[in-house]
Scaffold this active site. Structure first.
Site, PDB file in Angstrom:
ATOM      1  N   CYS A 257       0.794  -1.244   0.000  1.00 18.68           N
ATOM      2  CA  CYS A 257       0.000   0.000   0.000  1.00 18.68           C
ATOM      3  C   CYS A 257       0.824   1.292   0.000  1.00 18.68           C
ATOM      4  O   CYS A 257       0.547   2.178  -0.811  1.00 18.68           O
ATOM      5  CB  CYS A 257      -0.974   0.035   1.173  1.00 18.68           C
ATOM      6  SG  CYS A 257      -1.419  -1.555   1.838  1.00 18.68           S
ATOM      7  N   ARG A 286       6.088 -11.509   5.635  1.00 15.59           N
ATOM      8  CA  ARG A 286       5.530 -11.255   6.964  1.00 15.59           C
ATOM      9  C   ARG A 286       6.002 -12.340   7.910  1.00 15.59           C
ATOM     10  O   ARG A 286       6.050 -13.510   7.541  1.00 15.59           O
ATOM     11  CB  ARG A 286       4.001 -11.281   6.917  1.00 15.59           C
ATOM     12  CG  ARG A 286       3.434 -10.154   6.094  1.00 15.59           C
ATOM     13  CD  ARG A 286       1.931 -10.203   6.062  1.00 15.59           C
ATOM     14  NE  ARG A 286       1.419  -9.219   5.121  1.00 15.59           N
ATOM     15  CZ  ARG A 286       0.144  -9.116   4.775  1.00 15.59           C
ATOM     16  NH1 ARG A 286      -0.748  -9.934   5.303  1.00 15.59           N
ATOM     17  NH2 ARG A 286      -0.244  -8.197   3.904  1.00 15.59           N
ATOM     18  N   ASP A 306      -2.799  -7.852  -5.290  1.00 17.34           N
ATOM     19  CA  ASP A 306      -3.186  -6.633  -4.619  1.00 17.34           C
ATOM     20  C   ASP A 306      -3.732  -5.603  -5.602  1.00 17.34           C
ATOM     21  O   ASP A 306      -3.366  -5.602  -6.773  1.00 17.34           O
ATOM     22  CB  ASP A 306      -1.924  -6.056  -3.958  1.00 17.34           C
ATOM     23  CG  ASP A 306      -2.242  -5.289  -2.689  1.00 17.34           C
ATOM     24  OD1 ASP A 306      -3.435  -5.138  -2.383  1.00 17.34           O
ATOM     25  OD2 ASP A 306      -1.295  -4.852  -2.029  1.00 17.34           O
ATOM     26  N   HIS A 308      -5.235  -1.235  -5.322  1.00 18.26           N
ATOM     27  CA  HIS A 308      -5.752  -0.106  -4.556  1.00 18.26           C
ATOM     28  C   HIS A 308      -6.579   0.757  -5.478  1.00 18.26           C
ATOM     29  O   HIS A 308      -6.185   1.016  -6.611  1.00 18.26           O
ATOM     30  CB  HIS A 308      -4.611   0.673  -3.913  1.00 18.26           C
ATOM     31  CG  HIS A 308      -3.889  -0.128  -2.876  1.00 18.26           C
ATOM     32  ND1 HIS A 308      -2.757  -0.856  -3.151  1.00 18.26           N
ATOM     33  CD2 HIS A 308      -4.205  -0.376  -1.585  1.00 18.26           C
ATOM     34  CE1 HIS A 308      -2.386  -1.494  -2.057  1.00 18.26           C
ATOM     35  NE2 HIS A 308      -3.239  -1.240  -1.095  1.00 18.26           N
ATOM     36  N   LYS A 388     -15.118  -3.623   5.753  1.00 21.99           N
ATOM     37  CA  LYS A 388     -14.624  -4.483   4.671  1.00 21.99           C
ATOM     38  C   LYS A 388     -15.603  -5.604   4.404  1.00 21.99           C
ATOM     39  O   LYS A 388     -16.465  -5.906   5.230  1.00 21.99           O
ATOM     40  CB  LYS A 388     -13.282  -5.082   5.045  1.00 21.99           C
ATOM     41  CG  LYS A 388     -13.347  -6.041   6.218  1.00 21.99           C
ATOM     42  CD  LYS A 388     -12.096  -6.904   6.337  1.00 21.99           C
ATOM     43  CE  LYS A 388     -12.155  -7.767   7.584  1.00 21.99           C
ATOM     44  NZ  LYS A 388     -11.060  -8.694   7.709  1.00 21.99           N
ATOM     45  N   HIS A 434      -8.431  -1.046  -0.362  1.00 20.46           N
ATOM     46  CA  HIS A 434      -7.469  -2.143  -0.615  1.00 20.46           C
ATOM     47  C   HIS A 434      -8.291  -3.315  -1.092  1.00 20.46           C
ATOM     48  O   HIS A 434      -9.367  -3.570  -0.558  1.00 20.46           O
ATOM     49  CB  HIS A 434      -6.769  -2.623   0.658  1.00 20.46           C
ATOM     50  CG  HIS A 434      -6.158  -1.574   1.494  1.00 20.46           C
ATOM     51  ND1 HIS A 434      -4.815  -1.308   1.473  1.00 20.46           N
ATOM     52  CD2 HIS A 434      -6.697  -0.726   2.398  1.00 20.46           C
ATOM     53  CE1 HIS A 434      -4.553  -0.346   2.345  1.00 20.46           C
ATOM     54  NE2 HIS A 434      -5.672   0.021   2.917  1.00 20.46           N
TER      55      HIS A 434
HETATM   56 ZN    ZN Z   1      -3.272  -2.187   0.693  1.00 18.87          ZN
END
Ligand code: ZN
Length: 557
Positions: A257, A286, A306, A308, A388, A434
């Site tokens: 992001c 991660r 991903d 955005h 979300k 996102h």
């Molecule tokens: Zn994101």
């Protein structure tokens, strides 16, 4: 089950025993090493306890009393769990017959309410999922309303074992992991990479068609970037230690992001430029405790699909609807027809204006309604920075998996102070969403392997066609045909082994190849092929052009 284990084996130390989707487990530490041969005795003891119909009685203790009791009983793990209970929360125990357990509950009224159960497996499990801790013995069980249901669950567990991607992955040459590389880090083999390429090619094409643009961003970024984004504040335990570059700290990215936001910020944006939809197959890292790593489903390095979306309040409803529609189309293409959603709304502690939360939440809900997707609302279950929806699918054997997420963010736009110039000539804050559809490519691939039991549909199969010459005499004709197919973007190979035809066909079946083209003397001379499919067997002799038509058609399935 814990009561039965305590009665049967001396010196048992208990950890925790929660319910799972399928049943329950309990973690024990004891001198006796449990083996499957113990299951019958434990089940018999459990049946006795059920028959005795002991009530489950809940009672509370003060922290001090509980500590003294657990200490005198030598329940060291329970003492640590007791310390985890937040100050001010009740310390509750449940008593049933001779068995007492520190437990949040709830429980059935009595043991006699249990209708049918079965112990299914035993596995090692690190205390708190941390490999530096002691290894406990985790005993798994299932519970149901009837023996028939238990049998059905057992059958499903067996089926799941056969489909386990950790077994099929190496067996079909798709991927592996290596101690030399490190846990939770995936090595994609050529065949796995073929499937991944097919997934990614499809993904990119659909995104471009839907009005997205692709971006590429670095794997590392300065500490100051992650301070601005807030990740060093609320996400640090999932990030790896920084590296020093020219005396400054850089972190490997756990998310994409902040980079996308920096692209947004690189120039002035007008309301006429919005919505901006930027997608990236972004590889992130991660930290996950080694004890919770699980095949491809939980890893330390993975590629998010991903995107955005930056848009204005005026178009947000339409944009979210468009996003949900797009997500469903993509998931259905992979054979997932049974799709449902969770909608998570504003928690007590949250950032962002109430009116924006309301508008965002409404846009998500109305999109789900418009698509006719069944959904559950998790009131107050949203992240502090926005509402979300999570999309979940059911696989071929009825297991539920959570895949895509469409997540509003009222935090990052503030932190990075991004804006656009509105029709009024003033600066406004855009909405930021996102969005990941497959989640991560690694996890999605693991799920796909299990969904299809390794038998990918033709459009995804790593090897779509195998040309099988009956003898070496037809090898040149087979090679020539394969070269022609390769030129037509068919994923093809030739079986050049010296085996008998039957063995070659069995090998192709075991490799789950959708199409086998057998070439004998007659076919080689006539320029035809004898076609076999993975599911239907012999389909007879065909002209190559006719087969290509059948093949092309099958790619649409
Ligand atoms: Zn994101």
């Amino acid at each position: 089950m814990a009561a039965a284990v305590c009665e049967l084996f001396p010196d048992v130390k208990l950890d925790i025993g929660p319910a799972t989707d399928d049943g329950f487990y309990y973690d024990f530490d004891m001198p006796h090493r449990l083996v499957p041969d113990d299951f019958a005795a434990i089940e018999a003891k459990m049946a006795e306890i059920v028959k005795a119909n002991h009530p489950f009685e809940r009672f509370e203790m003060s922290r001090g009393e509980a500590e003294a009791m657990l200490k005198s009983a030598g329940q060291t793990y329970k003492l640590e769990r007791l310390a985890d209970i937040p100050e001010g929360e009740a310390v509750s125990f449940y008593r049933s017959g001779a068995f007492t357990d520190l437990c949040r509950g709830p429980h059935l009224a009595t043991t006699g309410d249990l209708k049918a159960f079965k112990i299914t497996s035993i596995a090692g499990s690190y205390f708190r999922g941390d490999e530096n801790n002691v290894m406990l013995q985790r005993l798994y069980g299932i519970v149901a309303e009837s023996q028939e249901e238990i049998n059905a669950i057992v059958e499903r567990i067996e089926e799941a074992k056969k489909r386990d991607h950790r077994r099929l992955g190496p067996e079909l040459g798709l991927f592996s992991m290596s101690d030399a590389v490190g846990p939770g880090l995936v090595l994609w083999h050529p065949k796995g990479a073929r499937v991944r390429t097919a997934i990614e090619d499809y993904w990119r094409r659909e995104h471009f068609r839907a009005g997205y643009e692709m971006v590429f961003t670095p794997h590392i970024g300065r500490a100051t970037l992650w301070e601005t984004s807030g990740h060093l504040g609320f996400y640090k335990e999932n990030m790896y230690s920084p590296m020093d570059i020219d005396g400054q700290d850089y972190f490997v990215k756990p998310m994409n992001c902040p980079f996308h936001i920096e692209i947004y910020k690189s120039q002035m944006r007008s309301y006429r430029d919005l919505p901006l939809r930027w997608a990236e197959l972004g590889t992130v890292y991660r930290y996950e405790k080694s004890g919770v790593l699980h095949g491809l489903l939980r890893v330390r390095g993975f590629t998010q699909d991903d995107a955005h979306i930056f848009c204005t309040p005026e178009t947000i409803v339409e944009e979210v609807k468009y996003t949900v529609e797009f997500a469903l189309r993509i998931l259905r293409r992979f054979g997932f027809k049974d799709i449902a959603a969770y909608l998570s709304t504003r928690p007590e502690k949250a950032v962002g204006e109430q009116s924006r939360w309301d508008q965002a939440t409404e846009s998500l809900e109305s999109a789900l309604k418009a698509e006719g997707i069944p959904y559950q609302v998790d009131e107050g279950g949203g992240a502090f920075y926005g509402p979300k929806i999570d999309l979940k699918i059911k696989d071929a054997i009825g297991r539920e998996w959570q895949l895509g997420t469409i997540q509003f963010d009222f935090n990052e736009p503030e932190r990075f102070d991004i804006s656009y110039v509105g029709a009024d000539g003033l600066q406004h804050r855009p909405y930021m969403v996102h969005r990941a559809l497959l989640g991560s490519i690694e996890r999605f691939f693991g799920i796909l392997v299990e969904h299809y039991a390794g038998a990918f549909p033709a459009w995804l199969a790593p090897e779509q066609v195998r040309v099988i010459p009956i003898t070496d005499d037809q090898l040149p004709a087979a090679e020539k045909l394969a070269a022609q197919f390769r030129g037509d973007d068919v994923r093809v190979s030739v079986d050049s082994h010296a085996d008998k035809l039957g063995a070659k066909i069995r090998r192709a079946q075991a490799d789950r190849i959708p199409y086998m083209l057998v070439i004998g003397k007659r076919e080689a001379e006539a320029g035809t092929v004898s076609v076999r499919t993975r599911s239907d067997g012999d389909k007879g002799t065909m002209e190559v052009a006719a087969f290509m038509e059948v093949f092309r058609e099958s790619l649409k399935e």
